[in-house]
Design an enzyme around this catalytic site. Structure first.
Site, PDB file in Angstrom:
ATOM      1  N   GLY A 177     125.934 113.249  89.800  1.00 24.44           N
ATOM      2  CA  GLY A 177     127.273 112.988  90.323  1.00 24.44           C
ATOM      3  C   GLY A 177     127.291 112.041  91.497  1.00 24.44           C
ATOM      4  N   ARG A 214     112.930  86.407  86.552  1.00 27.90           N
ATOM      5  CA  ARG A 214     113.784  86.671  85.392  1.00 27.90           C
ATOM      6  C   ARG A 214     114.717  87.857  85.608  1.00 27.90           C
ATOM      7  NH1 ARG A 214     111.286  90.896  82.127  1.00 27.90           N
ATOM      8  NH2 ARG A 214     109.228  91.348  82.976  1.00 27.90           N
ATOM      9  N   CYS A 220     122.255 115.282  95.573  1.00 23.75           N
ATOM     10  CA  CYS A 220     123.152 116.384  95.237  1.00 23.75           C
ATOM     11  C   CYS A 220     122.331 117.352  94.383  1.00 23.75           C
ATOM     12  CB  CYS A 220     124.438 115.916  94.556  1.00 23.75           C
ATOM     13  SG  CYS A 220     124.296 115.267  92.884  1.00 23.75           S
ATOM     14  N   GLY A 221     122.973 118.307  93.774  1.00 28.69           N
ATOM     15  CA  GLY A 221     122.228 119.292  93.007  1.00 28.69           C
ATOM     16  C   GLY A 221     121.383 118.670  91.909  1.00 28.69           C
ATOM     17  N   HIS A 227     112.370  95.809  89.314  1.00 32.05           N
ATOM     18  CA  HIS A 227     113.121  95.134  88.249  1.00 32.05           C
ATOM     19  C   HIS A 227     114.623  95.078  88.495  1.00 32.05           C
ATOM     20  CE1 HIS A 227     109.816  95.883  84.993  1.00 32.05           C
ATOM     21  NE2 HIS A 227     109.377  95.206  86.040  1.00 32.05           N
ATOM     22  N   HIS A 256     126.613 119.719  99.521  1.00 33.26           N
ATOM     23  CA  HIS A 256     126.160 121.001 100.068  1.00 33.26           C
ATOM     24  C   HIS A 256     124.896 121.529  99.386  1.00 33.26           C
ATOM     25  CE1 HIS A 256     128.988 121.672  96.781  1.00 33.26           C
ATOM     26  NE2 HIS A 256     128.269 122.740  96.492  1.00 33.26           N
TER      27      HIS A 256
END
Length: 145
Positions: A70, A132, A65-66, A98, A9
């Site tokens: 998270g 690599r 998200c904010g 990378h 939200h």
């Protein structure tokens, strides 16, 4: 390119702006929600984003998200997805070059829309270097813990 975008939200406005920008750039965009600013749990949308990237429905994913923290954690629970939390274009580019990141996360409360677009452009324009780096990326999906 097929790109999925999801948020919580707190990032609805940035998600809408980035979705429209991506469409203007010629990408096919799947908005995985949410649709309103009513409080939601970011893991639900992070898991949904990871699933469509993992199964190939989307080639790349954008998680918001904010703070970006998270939702990036929830996206990274899927072993087929490599989501990098970025706040500037160099990190977005290096995540692709990378680490073969197939998702990026950003924080709507920390990253303005112009910077978010610059990060997203760098992420989408950069190719994985392989070489690599490949064995390290392989270990991300198959940890020997």
């Amino acid at each position: 390119m097929r790109i999925a975008i999801a948020s919580d939200h707190a990032a609805i406005d940035l998600k809408a702006e980035l979705r429209e920008w991506l469409i203007e750039q010629g990408h096919e965009v799947a908005d995985l929600g949410p649709e309103t600013t009513h409080s939601v749990d970011y893991p639900d949308f992070g898991y949904k984003l990871a699933a469509v990237v993992a199964d190939g429905t989307a080639e790349r994913g954008v998680a918001l998200c904010g703070s970006g923290i998270g939702i990036s954690m929830s996206v990274n629970r899927n072993p087929a997805v490599r989501c990098a939390l970025v706040s500037e274009p160099l990190s977005a580019s290096l995540a692709r070059e990378h680490n073969d990141a197939n998702c990026i996360a950003m924080g709507a409360r920390l990253t303005g829309s112009d910077m978010a677009k610059a990060c997203l452009a760098a992420f989408l324009e950069t190719e994985f270097a392989g070489g690599r780096h490949q064995r390290r990326v392989d270990k991300l999906s198959n940890p020997e813990i």
